[in-house]
Write an enzyme that holds these catalytic residues in place. Structure first.
Site, PDB file in Angstrom:
ATOM      1  N   ASP A 137       0.884  -1.192   0.000  1.00 17.40           N
ATOM      2  CA  ASP A 137       0.000   0.000   0.000  1.00 17.40           C
ATOM      3  C   ASP A 137       0.907   1.222   0.000  1.00 17.40           C
ATOM      4  OD1 ASP A 137      -2.196   1.974   0.675  1.00 17.40           O
ATOM      5  OD2 ASP A 137      -3.346   0.127   0.889  1.00 17.40           O
TER       6      ASP A 137
ATOM      7  N   ASP B  85       3.269   2.490  -5.314  1.00 11.80           N
ATOM      8  CA  ASP B  85       2.376   3.489  -5.899  1.00 11.80           C
ATOM      9  C   ASP B  85       1.871   2.848  -7.187  1.00 11.80           C
ATOM     10  OD1 ASP B  85       1.063   5.476  -7.184  1.00 11.80           O
ATOM     11  OD2 ASP B  85       2.687   6.952  -7.095  1.00 11.80           O
TER      12      ASP B  85
ATOM     13  N   HIS C 254     -12.898  -1.088  -8.156  1.00 11.96           N
ATOM     14  CA  HIS C 254     -14.180  -0.354  -8.100  1.00 11.96           C
ATOM     15  C   HIS C 254     -13.971   1.135  -7.754  1.00 11.96           C
ATOM     16  CE1 HIS C 254     -15.694  -0.337  -3.606  1.00 11.96           C
ATOM     17  NE2 HIS C 254     -14.440   0.021  -3.690  1.00 11.96           N
TER      18      HIS C 254
END
Ligand SMILES: C[S@@+](CC[C@H](N)C(=O)[O-])C[C@H]1O[C@@H](n2cnc3c(N)ncnc32)[C@H](O)[C@@H]1O
Length: 396
Positions: free
Chosen positions: A261, A283, A303
């Site tokens: 992350d 990233d 999403h």
């Protein structure tokens, strides 16, 4: 009591027995809930149904304020408790407490045992937890300005489907330009904390994929992994809650487990991950995850973005995949062509509010993943109304 309400009461206690006996599967539970929507429509008069929907924000406001005042914690710890005692414990006006809690007793979120006396229900207990408190505050404080700006945004953009994550309803609601929410969160630590808790909590009580999806049969069998190879990378996995659940379920599978992350998310000293979970920053706009893992898992990532942006993320990800052994596992809603449950339908509008993004149907997933150079091996619906699993590998 009228004959009709006696019969309804008998039905409710029969249902309570079925639910508490644990005999109801997740699928049956959600099917019954769908029927409840129909029961409500049957009993509700049309104008009342509309008024109640219009006044729904009152319920969210009451929830948000009571959450901040820790009234749910008080009720769980000391209930049955009176409004006078709650006022004494919190220093809040007694009349205000009664007005706010009235909306929640009427919603069956808190139990009213006598005049202005409150006891916890299952919902009150959930509302007193760290995860649900964070989720209530995140959706209200961070999300609502974007939600209320949707009509104006769509009017301004001639009703085109929103796709600009940096200039969407959320930015209009907050008076921000050219900045998507994740870079804004990096500069706003309180909201970042709330949103990361929201991501940690958003599965709610719906079953985890490791408990219903045949992980070993579909993803592991014959992989011949040894302990030094990477078994699973959670790409943009937030606080690592999904990896922790995976490890709890499969403590003995060989191979490394990696959480990736942004640096400011992984730097959180309170993460407390199992030492088997390695942290590596990423990233995803400019680089791929670690090379050659068996499973690349992405939950609630695609999403967040338009097809164009998903293809950018997937181009880095597919470059890291091994042609013969790597699998991509996407966990997201798979919207059916008809009969969509209310939860994913509402989540879709939340995605529009936050990121000009969307939930996808089966055919939209198929199209997106093929365009990214992936072959879909299977799309699996969950039991109930939660997120599905889509397994793919590099196109042959
Ligand atoms: C909707 S959350 C999903 C988190 C987690 N997968 C889950 O389901 O709980 C999106 C995640 O994407 C991460 N993210 C956003 N932009 C990113 C970037 N450029 N590179 C890597 N991760 C990013 C966020 O920090 C956040 O953890």
């Amino acid at each position: 009591m009228s004959a009709a309400s006696e019969r309804a009461g008998a039905l409710i206690s029969e249902l309570r027995n079925i639910v508490s006996s644990g005999a109801l599967s997740e699928k049956e539970r959600v099917e019954l809930l769908q029927s409840v929507v129909k029961f409500t429509t049957l009993l509700e008069k049309p104008e009342d149904a509309i008024t109640k929907l219009l006044y729904t924000p009152s319920r969210f406001v009451a929830l948000r304020v009571c959450s901040e005042l820790k009234l749910f914690n008080q009720i769980v710890e000391h209930g049955p408790i009176t409004s006078k005692e709650l006022a004494h414990a919190t220093g809040v006006d007694q009349l205000l407490i009664e007005r706010l809690l009235r909306v929640l007793t009427a919603s069956d979120f808190v139990t009213e045992t006598a005049v202005a006396t409150y006891a916890p229900s299952g919902v009150t207990e959930a509302l007193a937890t760290r995860l649900m408190t964070g989720m209530v505050e995140a959706v209200y404080d961070v999300g609502l300005p974007g939600m209320t700006a949707i009509p104006e945004y769509l009017r301004n953009t001639s009703y085109k489907n929103p796709h600009d994550a940096a200039n969407g309803p959320w930015q209009l609601g907050r008076g921000i330009k050219d900045q998507q929410i994740f870079s804004w969160l990096q500069q706003h630590p309180r909201e970042l904390g709330l949103m990361q808790t929201y991501f940690e909590a958003d599965r709610g009580s719906r079953p985890n994929w490791v408990d219903w999806f045949p992980v070993e049969e579909k993803l592991i069998q014959n992989s011949g992994l040894d302990k030094d190879q990477v078994l699973l990378v959670d790409v943009a996995g937030g606080r690592g809650h999904e990896l922790s659940a995976f490890l709890d379920k499969f403590p003995n599978l060989p191979g490394r487990l990696i959480l990736q992350d942004q640096p400011h998310v992984l730097d959180d000293p309170t993460l407390g991950l199992d030492p088997r979970i390695e942290k590596k920053t990423i990233d995803f706009w400019v680089e791929g995850p670690v090379q050659g893992a068996r499973i690349y898992y992405m939950k609630f990532i695609l999403h967040d973005w338009s097809d164009e942006q998903c293809l950018q993320i997937l181009s880095h990800l597919t470059a890291a995949m091994d042609k013969s052994t790597s699998l991509l596992v996407v966990e997201d809603f798979i919207i059916p062509d008809t009969g969509c449950h209310l939860l994913p339908a509402m989540w879709d509008i939340e995605m529009m509010a936050f990121l000009s993004a969307m939930e996808r149907t089966r055919s939209q997933w198929q199209k997106l993943l093929s365009a990214a150079g992936l072959d879909v091996l299977g799309m699996y619906d969950p039991p109930g109304d939660g997120t599905g699993i889509i397994v793919s590998r590099l196109s042959s």
